[in-house]
Design an enzyme around this catalytic site. Sequence first.
Site, PDB file in Angstrom:
ATOM      1  N   MET A  34      32.414  52.396  24.816  1.00 22.56           N
ATOM      2  CA  MET A  34      32.933  51.512  23.523  1.00 22.56           C
ATOM      3  C   MET A  34      33.966  52.638  22.847  1.00 22.56           C
ATOM      4  O   MET A  34      34.133  52.022  21.759  1.00 22.56           O
ATOM      5  CB  MET A  34      31.870  50.982  22.840  1.00 22.56           C
ATOM      6  CG  MET A  34      31.177  49.984  23.550  1.00 22.56           C
ATOM      7  SD  MET A  34      30.320  48.708  22.720  1.00 22.56           S
ATOM      8  CE  MET A  34      29.035  49.524  21.752  1.00 22.56           C
ATOM      9  N   GLY A  35      34.196  53.602  23.212  1.00 24.14           N
ATOM     10  CA  GLY A  35      35.082  54.624  22.610  1.00 24.14           C
ATOM     11  C   GLY A  35      34.453  55.204  21.458  1.00 24.14           C
ATOM     12  O   GLY A  35      33.238  55.218  21.633  1.00 24.14           O
ATOM     13  N   ALA A  36      35.225  55.866  20.447  1.00 22.44           N
ATOM     14  CA  ALA A  36      34.529  57.157  19.557  1.00 22.44           C
ATOM     15  C   ALA A  36      34.048  57.920  20.480  1.00 22.44           C
ATOM     16  O   ALA A  36      32.588  58.466  20.326  1.00 22.44           O
ATOM     17  CB  ALA A  36      33.452  56.121  18.593  1.00 22.44           C
ATOM     18  N   HIS A  38      32.483  61.264  22.541  1.00 22.20           N
ATOM     19  CA  HIS A  38      31.718  62.411  22.101  1.00 22.20           C
ATOM     20  C   HIS A  38      31.479  63.025  23.485  1.00 22.20           C
ATOM     21  O   HIS A  38      31.714  62.547  24.530  1.00 22.20           O
ATOM     22  CB  HIS A  38      30.570  62.128  21.225  1.00 22.20           C
ATOM     23  CG  HIS A  38      29.679  61.350  21.558  1.00 22.20           C
ATOM     24  ND1 HIS A  38      28.875  61.640  22.706  1.00 22.20           N
ATOM     25  CD2 HIS A  38      29.304  60.062  21.175  1.00 22.20           C
ATOM     26  CE1 HIS A  38      28.026  60.320  22.863  1.00 22.20           C
ATOM     27  NE2 HIS A  38      28.444  59.299  22.163  1.00 22.20           N
ATOM     28  N   HIS A  41      29.750  61.097  26.366  1.00 27.68           N
ATOM     29  CA  HIS A  41      30.781  60.345  27.069  1.00 27.68           C
ATOM     30  C   HIS A  41      31.487  61.439  28.153  1.00 27.68           C
ATOM     31  O   HIS A  41      31.567  61.107  29.252  1.00 27.68           O
ATOM     32  CB  HIS A  41      31.767  59.786  26.251  1.00 27.68           C
ATOM     33  CG  HIS A  41      31.422  58.835  25.202  1.00 27.68           C
ATOM     34  ND1 HIS A  41      31.471  58.848  24.010  1.00 27.68           N
ATOM     35  CD2 HIS A  41      30.721  57.488  25.476  1.00 27.68           C
ATOM     36  CE1 HIS A  41      30.793  57.847  23.215  1.00 27.68           C
ATOM     37  NE2 HIS A  41      30.359  56.767  24.160  1.00 27.68           N
ATOM     38  N   GLN A  65      28.128  41.699  22.791  1.00 28.69           N
ATOM     39  CA  GLN A  65      26.651  42.119  22.916  1.00 28.69           C
ATOM     40  C   GLN A  65      26.516  42.743  21.234  1.00 28.69           C
ATOM     41  O   GLN A  65      25.377  43.524  21.209  1.00 28.69           O
ATOM     42  CB  GLN A  65      26.813  43.691  23.829  1.00 28.69           C
ATOM     43  CG  GLN A  65      27.653  44.673  23.227  1.00 28.69           C
ATOM     44  CD  GLN A  65      28.115  46.031  24.216  1.00 28.69           C
ATOM     45  OE1 GLN A  65      28.484  45.470  25.304  1.00 28.69           O
ATOM     46  NE2 GLN A  65      27.672  46.950  24.192  1.00 28.69           N
ATOM     47  N   GLY A 152      24.859  56.733  30.983  1.00 24.84           N
ATOM     48  CA  GLY A 152      24.116  57.638  30.199  1.00 24.84           C
ATOM     49  C   GLY A 152      22.574  57.256  30.418  1.00 24.84           C
ATOM     50  O   GLY A 152      22.302  56.013  29.919  1.00 24.84           O
ATOM     51  N   ASP A 155      20.917  55.385  27.183  1.00 28.48           N
ATOM     52  CA  ASP A 155      20.676  53.923  27.019  1.00 28.48           C
ATOM     53  C   ASP A 155      20.029  53.429  28.187  1.00 28.48           C
ATOM     54  O   ASP A 155      20.634  53.014  29.132  1.00 28.48           O
ATOM     55  CB  ASP A 155      22.000  53.218  27.051  1.00 28.48           C
ATOM     56  CG  ASP A 155      22.952  53.201  25.472  1.00 28.48           C
ATOM     57  OD1 ASP A 155      22.640  52.833  24.567  1.00 28.48           O
ATOM     58  OD2 ASP A 155      23.627  54.509  25.759  1.00 28.48           O
ATOM     59  N   SER A 191      27.929  57.450  19.279  1.00 28.07           N
ATOM     60  CA  SER A 191      28.829  57.212  18.317  1.00 28.07           C
ATOM     61  C   SER A 191      28.401  56.799  16.881  1.00 28.07           C
ATOM     62  O   SER A 191      29.275  56.567  15.703  1.00 28.07           O
ATOM     63  CB  SER A 191      29.815  56.098  19.026  1.00 28.07           C
ATOM     64  OG  SER A 191      30.208  56.353  20.085  1.00 28.07           O
TER      65      SER A 191
HETATM   66  P1  AMP Z   1      28.497  53.832  24.399  1.00 30.02           P
HETATM   67  O1  AMP Z   1      30.252  54.077  24.039  1.00 30.02           O
HETATM   68  O2  AMP Z   1      27.795  54.234  23.113  1.00 30.02           O
HETATM   69  O3  AMP Z   1      28.585  52.240  24.683  1.00 30.02           O
HETATM   70  O4  AMP Z   1      28.180  54.583  25.694  1.00 30.02           O
HETATM   71  C1  AMP Z   1      29.068  54.618  26.880  1.00 30.02           C
HETATM   72  C2  AMP Z   1      28.182  55.201  27.971  1.00 30.02           C
HETATM   73  O5  AMP Z   1      27.808  56.645  27.549  1.00 30.02           O
HETATM   74  C3  AMP Z   1      26.889  54.746  28.262  1.00 30.02           C
HETATM   75  O6  AMP Z   1      26.459  54.846  29.437  1.00 30.02           O
HETATM   76  C4  AMP Z   1      25.858  55.578  27.251  1.00 30.02           C
HETATM   77  O7  AMP Z   1      24.791  55.473  27.980  1.00 30.02           O
HETATM   78  C5  AMP Z   1      26.577  57.135  27.635  1.00 30.02           C
HETATM   79  N1  AMP Z   1      26.183  57.912  26.474  1.00 30.02           N
HETATM   80  C6  AMP Z   1      26.243  57.537  25.210  1.00 30.02           C
HETATM   81  N2  AMP Z   1      25.862  58.579  24.494  1.00 30.02           N
HETATM   82  C7  AMP Z   1      25.235  59.502  25.255  1.00 30.02           C
HETATM   83  C8  AMP Z   1      24.608  60.809  25.294  1.00 30.02           C
HETATM   84  N3  AMP Z   1      24.510  61.469  24.284  1.00 30.02           N
HETATM   85  N4  AMP Z   1      24.410  61.432  26.663  1.00 30.02           N
HETATM   86  C9  AMP Z   1      24.539  60.948  27.602  1.00 30.02           C
HETATM   87  N5  AMP Z   1      25.364  59.544  27.783  1.00 30.02           N
HETATM   88  C10 AMP Z   1      25.541  59.279  26.686  1.00 30.02           C
END
Ligand code: AMP
Length: 283
Positions: A34-36, A38, A41, A65, A152, A155, A191
């Site tokens: 979903m961007g932002a 770090h 990602h 979601q 990741g 989640d 994020s």
């Molecule tokens: P999100 O942008 O938060 O929807 O996350 C996108 C993907 O990055 C998802 O598969 C998350 O589980 C993974 N992710 C987010 N934060 C972390 C982290 N700290 N370590 C590993 N994977 C992550």
Amino acid sequence: MPSRPPIARTLPTLHRAIDLLRRRHARTAIVPTMGALHEGHLSLVRLAKQRAEKVIVSIFVNPTQFAANEDFGSYPRTLNADVAKLAEVGVDLVWAPSADVMYPSDFASSIKVEGPAVAGLEDAFRPHFFGGVASVVGKLFNQCRPDFAMFGQKDYQQLMVVTRMAADLDMRVKVVGAPIVRERDGLAMSSRNVYLSTEERAAAPVLYRTLRSVAGELRQHGNAGKILAAGRRSIEAAGFAIDYLEARHAHTLAPISSPDEGPIRVLVAARIGRTRLIDNVKV
Ligand code: AMP
């Protein structure tokens, strides 16, 4: 300067780009986000590059979601900075559709995953969540036709739900789970950490600290109910309101009542101020 990856924003552009990437049978991997972005990602991107010759990162804050009272409106949107980070690591394509491209006005379908992986935990507090996730990830898989999809363990329940969906619906994609990347003090990168005030940020490492001690005590085969109750008290003492702190079977996510029913994963979701954080550890 590293070269910025091409960005597709419409389906015809995406499909042309994907066809080019897949030429000569290159294997492709997708990292849905979903961007932002770090380091969490970016670690998924690096793992993707080990599996596949071509890597696609999707950036889409998926409205379906989020519930009406959640942070869809304020979720950080930092596309330029995200693309710059992806250029550093090196990716082949960024898929950044608008909500209208993903959900035209006549859109009318969804994917529903049921069973133990979806029962409880996040679903009990965000009942809209996995429907939205499964449907958008299903769309991303159809749009990009990846050989691998990186998710990741941060989640963890989402990883289990997506794995279930891909298997049940015969999606020809290998879902790969990646370790959680943490800040130096143990806080899982997210994020949403930017929402934390200085005081809340200082309190936040209690989640990982508690998960680790709960996991350590479960390993000693103590009474799971008592261990979890003590864990909840430490998290609350640091100023969090707990949605759940639970021990679940690591593969099925079925509830467990004794440490011998393992392998076990301990999962937490808790709120402080306006921020809701989740984390988990293996026992
Ligand atoms: P999100 O942008 O938060 O929807 O996350 C996108 C993907 O990055 C998802 O598969 C998350 O589980 C993974 N992710 C987010 N934060 C972390 C982290 N700290 N370590 C590993 N994977 C992550």
